[in-house]
Design an enzyme around this catalytic site. Structure first.
Site, PDB file in Angstrom:
ATOM      1  N   TRP A  75      -2.709  -2.790  -1.748  1.00  0.00           N
ATOM      2  CA  TRP A  75      -2.349  -4.195  -1.923  1.00  0.00           C
ATOM      3  C   TRP A  75      -3.206  -4.932  -0.896  1.00  0.00           C
ATOM      4  CZ3 TRP A  75      -0.361  -8.227   0.996  1.00  0.00           C
ATOM      5  CH2 TRP A  75       0.141  -9.311   0.269  1.00  0.00           C
TER       6      TRP A  75
ATOM      7  N   GLU B 267      17.654 -17.855  -7.588  1.00  0.00           N
ATOM      8  CA  GLU B 267      17.257 -16.477  -7.890  1.00  0.00           C
ATOM      9  C   GLU B 267      16.745 -16.372  -9.332  1.00  0.00           C
ATOM     10  OE1 GLU B 267      16.469 -13.975  -6.366  1.00  0.00           O
ATOM     11  OE2 GLU B 267      16.726 -12.288  -7.715  1.00  0.00           O
TER      12      GLU B 267
ATOM     13  N   ASN C 183      -1.880   2.072   5.799  1.00  0.00           N
ATOM     14  CA  ASN C 183      -1.001   1.007   5.327  1.00  0.00           C
ATOM     15  C   ASN C 183      -0.629   0.178   6.548  1.00  0.00           C
ATOM     16  OD1 ASN C 183       1.069  -0.550   4.232  1.00  0.00           O
ATOM     17  ND2 ASN C 183       2.562   1.092   4.299  1.00  0.00           N
ATOM     18  N   GLY C 184      -0.837  -1.139   6.480  1.00  0.00           N
ATOM     19  CA  GLY C 184      -0.527  -1.996   7.632  1.00  0.00           C
ATOM     20  C   GLY C 184      -1.702  -2.906   7.920  1.00  0.00           C
TER      21      GLY C 184
ATOM     22  N   LYS D 150      12.990 -15.101 -10.275  1.00  0.00           N
ATOM     23  CA  LYS D 150      12.764 -13.963 -11.174  1.00  0.00           C
ATOM     24  C   LYS D 150      11.790 -14.345 -12.276  1.00  0.00           C
ATOM     25  CE  LYS D 150      13.894 -11.550  -9.428  1.00  0.00           C
ATOM     26  NZ  LYS D 150      14.365 -11.008  -8.214  1.00  0.00           N
TER      27      LYS D 150
ATOM     28  N   GLU E 130       8.087 -14.884 -10.895  1.00  0.00           N
ATOM     29  CA  GLU E 130       7.336 -13.731 -10.397  1.00  0.00           C
ATOM     30  C   GLU E 130       6.915 -12.766 -11.501  1.00  0.00           C
ATOM     31  OE1 GLU E 130       9.413 -11.455  -7.392  1.00  0.00           O
ATOM     32  OE2 GLU E 130      11.303 -11.694  -8.430  1.00  0.00           O
TER      33      GLU E 130
ATOM     34  N   LYS F 255       6.106  -4.443  -3.575  1.00  0.00           N
ATOM     35  CA  LYS F 255       7.548  -4.280  -3.396  1.00  0.00           C
ATOM     36  C   LYS F 255       7.978  -4.413  -1.947  1.00  0.00           C
ATOM     37  CE  LYS F 255      11.589  -3.179  -4.953  1.00  0.00           C
ATOM     38  NZ  LYS F 255      12.256  -4.286  -5.666  1.00  0.00           N
TER      39      LYS F 255
ATOM     40  N   ARG G  29       4.205  -0.267  -4.661  1.00  0.00           N
ATOM     41  CA  ARG G  29       3.890  -0.812  -3.334  1.00  0.00           C
ATOM     42  C   ARG G  29       2.573  -1.585  -3.304  1.00  0.00           C
ATOM     43  NH1 ARG G  29       6.859   1.536   0.704  1.00  0.00           N
ATOM     44  NH2 ARG G  29       5.320   0.891   2.228  1.00  0.00           N
TER      45      ARG G  29
ATOM     46  N   CYS H  81       0.837  -1.186   0.000  1.00  0.00           N
ATOM     47  CA  CYS H  81       0.000   0.000   0.000  1.00  0.00           C
ATOM     48  C   CYS H  81       0.882   1.249   0.000  1.00  0.00           C
ATOM     49  CB  CYS H  81      -0.944   0.087   1.194  1.00  0.00           C
ATOM     50  SG  CYS H  81      -2.054  -1.303   1.302  1.00  0.00           S
TER      51      CYS H  81
ATOM     52  N   HIS I  98      17.308 -36.836  -7.732  1.00  0.00           N
ATOM     53  CA  HIS I  98      16.516 -37.312  -6.593  1.00  0.00           C
ATOM     54  C   HIS I  98      15.047 -36.935  -6.718  1.00  0.00           C
ATOM     55  CE1 HIS I  98      20.133 -38.641  -4.596  1.00  0.00           C
ATOM     56  NE2 HIS I  98      20.683 -37.469  -4.883  1.00  0.00           N
TER      57      HIS I  98
HETATM   58  C1  F6R Z   1      11.767 -10.786  -5.413  1.00  0.00           C
HETATM   59  C2  F6R Z   1      11.559  -9.837  -4.363  1.00  0.00           C
HETATM   60  C3  F6R Z   1      11.125 -10.337  -3.038  1.00  0.00           C
HETATM   61  C4  F6R Z   1      11.899  -9.595  -1.927  1.00  0.00           C
HETATM   62  C5  F6R Z   1      11.369  -9.996  -0.547  1.00  0.00           C
HETATM   63  C6  F6R Z   1      12.163  -9.345   0.558  1.00  0.00           C
HETATM   64  O1  F6R Z   1      12.154 -10.174  -6.595  1.00  0.00           O
HETATM   65  O2  F6R Z   1      11.721  -8.664  -4.544  1.00  0.00           O
HETATM   66  O3  F6R Z   1      11.289 -11.696  -2.930  1.00  0.00           O
HETATM   67  O4  F6R Z   1      13.241  -9.919  -2.044  1.00  0.00           O
HETATM   68  O5  F6R Z   1      10.028  -9.617  -0.441  1.00  0.00           O
HETATM   69  O6  F6R Z   1      12.116  -7.960   0.479  1.00  0.00           O
HETATM   70  P1  F6R Z   1      13.178  -7.055   1.179  1.00  0.00           P
HETATM   71  O7  F6R Z   1      14.495  -7.316   0.548  1.00  0.00           O
HETATM   72  O8  F6R Z   1      12.702  -5.659   0.928  1.00  0.00           O
HETATM   73  O9  F6R Z   1      13.182  -7.417   2.636  1.00  0.00           O
END
Ligand code: F6R
Length: 612
Positions: free
Chosen positions: A73, A485, A99-100, A489, A492, A607, A27, A2, A508
């Site tokens: 969100w 990773e 937000n929260g 990527k 997502e 984010k 956000r 949010c 396995h």
């Molecule tokens: C993936 C991504 C998320 C963040 C995770 C932690 O691309 O961005 O998996 O890495 O939500 O977020 P932070 O690093 O802000 O604690």
């Protein structure tokens, strides 16, 4: 999660609010809304992105020089017009954005229900604004006092802004557990979840602390108290943020811009910290805690998502270089599983946003057991940065694309420097090895630049796989976290199912999935256990899987086996993640774009994950 924006001053609020929402859309983006006071308290909201709200408001009255706005969100209640913020109080004289999560909202709601309140939405936020108004009326107190009393009854996290129809000269803002910044202009105020909507108006900001409430007045006064009613002094700081850092600069997406920024961002992470010609490596933010790291019996790394993957690279680095045992924990598991934490443990918390609720809770738990907490954060002044004993900022600059790219390489750069510095100070590596590694680290940005030049080739490979339904990513040693990773990527942003595995684990279980339809990305750089990875590639080939291999320049053996090759420059084995991650970011990006996905705002994601 949010984004909130508010304005009070002489200007028309709406253009400032809508632009602010666009900046904060990373956000959360399932619905948006705005409330303004123009004699009446006007409130408009719409399911969908900020652009949908803008379209909806094209022919509406959006006048007023005080207003609040929100991009959501969803947590409580599905994305819908009704659940979107702002929310009215019962009399429609107050409006709130939030937000929260109000964790005890059910109990509060039941009480209000008994007193005859009805609820339009399914949100916890609407409960809060009814509670505030109920207190204001029944206890006959000013709005500020009603907010203060209500926040004392609330369990959970909040960043809120409230406007009142009867007082168009005042904004009331408060925070606990969710970020909030106040921009202070000439008799005008800007409020936002982070500084990105504020920077083009003013660089003077006040960061609200936990459980603080501010009253912002049209005459330029700020009154600050905490929820215990203690008076506080607002501390005005200077923002260090440039406008171009938060704009796309001609790139199609923030994600692409951020991928391309990595030579610069990695250099910025190293700036002033490393100088191989003078054998210097220092991380100023942790100087006072270096001894704790050197003497640590154990390091525990806590993080989530991509930051957790950086933590895994950290495990290999600290064990390999500094010979300190490391455990890497998902913050969300760590906080709830009664972990064993000792006073001589050092906990490293990694977070781009510095606001991730699970990571923050893991830190508080470890702190309560006496461990030393070191942070690796990107956002300066964030909650995690403030909750740790010491730390190193990554200095990657604002990351706006929801999928993390440059923050990951910056986190790995810090971990590499930290592990190398500790290993040298601990006396477990020789001076000549130390010197050689320092020189190699300094060459990484150039090597990343070189990988970025292979973009067109990667784009061509992406085109072949836009209809794939599954992907497997394999790597061993330092390349195992790279594989994880890469898979994260892809899933997502393209919504293709992808799994990362240590290459040898394939036999396995996952090997059962391999057929001619299964693309397998193998990170098969030279050194380490290269020969063994070749055997794993053979196993995939024998089952007709399609191999996309990331190899070291000049490779012959893998080239002969793979269907597609992406070459990266040679570097020290422990530095390979910094280079090998780049082509996987580009591959995901192009597959997602060619599938028509919104890469900067992938569905269901946000984010900054400020809820558990
Ligand atoms: C993936 C991504 C998320 C963040 C995770 C932690 O691309 O961005 O998996 O890495 O939500 O977020 P932070 O690093 O802000 O604690």
């Amino acid at each position: 999660m949010c984004g909130i924006v508010a304005y009070l001053g002489d200007k028309q609020a709406y253009p400032i609010l809508i632009k602010g929402l666009q900046r904060l859309e990373y956000r959360g983006y399932d619905s948006a809304g705005v409330a303004l006071i123009d004699d009446e308290l006007l409130l408009y909201k719409k399911q969908g992105k900020v652009a949908d709200l803008e379209e909806y408001l094209k022919d509406k009255n959006v006048k007023g020089n005080i207003g609040i706005a929100h991009t959501r969100w969803a947590t409580h209640g599905e994305p819908s017009d009704i659940n979107a913020h702002p929310h009215f109080s019962r009399s429609k004289k107050l409006a709130i954005i939030h937000n929260g999560i109000i964790e005890n909202y059910c109990t509060l709601k039941k009480e209000l229900f008994k007193r005859g309140y009805t609820f339009q939405s399914e949100t916890d936020t609407e409960v809060l604004i009814h509670l505030i108004e109920d207190i204001q009326i029944n206890e006959n107190v000013e709005l500020l006092e009603a907010v203060r009393i209500a926040l004392n009854q609330v369990v959970g996290a909040y960043a809120i802004v409230i406007i009142a129809k009867d007082n168009p000269n005042q904004l009331i803002v408060a925070r606990k557990g969710s970020p909030l910044v106040i921009g202070v202009g000439e008799k005008e105020f800007f409020v936002a979840s982070d500084a990105t909507p504020i920077v083009e108006h003013t660089t003077n900001v006040v960061y609200l602390n936990e459980e603080e409430i501010a009253v912002l007045n049209r005459n330029g006064d700020i009154k600050l108290i905490n929820i215990k009613n203690q008076k506080k002094t607002p501390y005005i700081e200077k923002l260090e943020l440039n406008l171009h850092e938060i704009e796309k600069d001609g790139y199609a997406h923030f994600m692409l811009k951020e991928i391309h920024e990595q030579p610069r961002s990695i250099r910025d992470t190293m700036r002033g910290r490393i100088n191989s010609s003078r054998n210097i490596l220092s991380l100023g933010g942790i100087t006072d805690y270096e001894r704790r790291l050197i003497n640590a019996k154990r390091i525990i790394i806590v993080a989530c998502g991509t930051s957790w993957h950086a933590g895994l690279v950290g495990e290999y680095l600290f064990e390999d270089l500094a010979r300190i045992p490391v455990e890497v924990e998902y913050a969300s598991e760590f906080r709830y599983r009664n972990p064993i934490i000792n006073e001589d443990d050092v906990v490293i918390a990694i977070s781009q946003s510095g606001e991730t609720a699970d990571t923050l809770a893991a830190i508080e738990l470890a702190k309560s057991k006496g461990a030393t907490i070191i942070g690796i954060c990107n956002v300066v002044g964030s909650s995690i940065a403030r909750a740790t004993h010491a730390g190193s900022y990554t200095h990657a600059g604002p990351e706006i694309g929801v999928a993390s790219t440059k923050a990951f390489t910056a986190q790995v750069t810090i971990l590499t420097m930290m592990a190398l510095m500790i290993s040298f100070k601990k006396g477990v590596i020789t001076k000549s090895k130390y010197h050689q590694l320092l020189g190699e680290i300094e060459l990484i940005p150039e090597k990343v630049e070189k990988v970025l030049k292979t973009e067109n080739k990667i784009k061509g490979i992406a085109e072949e796989f836009i209809n794939s339904r599954n992907f497997l990513y394999l790597g061993r040693g330092y390349n195992f976290p790279v594989a994880l990773e890469g898979a994260l990527k892809l899933k997502e942003i393209s919504y293709i199912h992808a799994e990362g595995y240590p290459a040898a684990e394939m036999k396995h279980g996952p090997i059962a999935l391999i057929d001619a339809e299964m693309p397998v990305v193998v990170v098969a750089t030279k050194k380490g256990i290269y020969e063994k990875v070749i055997s794993n590639i053979m196993e995939v080939k024998a089952r007709k899987g399609k191999i996309i291999a990331v190899v070291t320049e000049g490779d012959v053996a893998v080239k002969a086996l793979a269907d597609y090759i992406i070459e990266i420059p040679e570097t020290e084995e422990l530095l390979v993640p910094l280079v090998a991650t780049i082509p996987l970011q580009l591959l995901s990006y192009y597959i997602a774009v060619m599938r028509g996905c919104d890469v900067d705002k992938p569905r269901n994601l946000a984010k900054s994950v400020t809820v558990e």
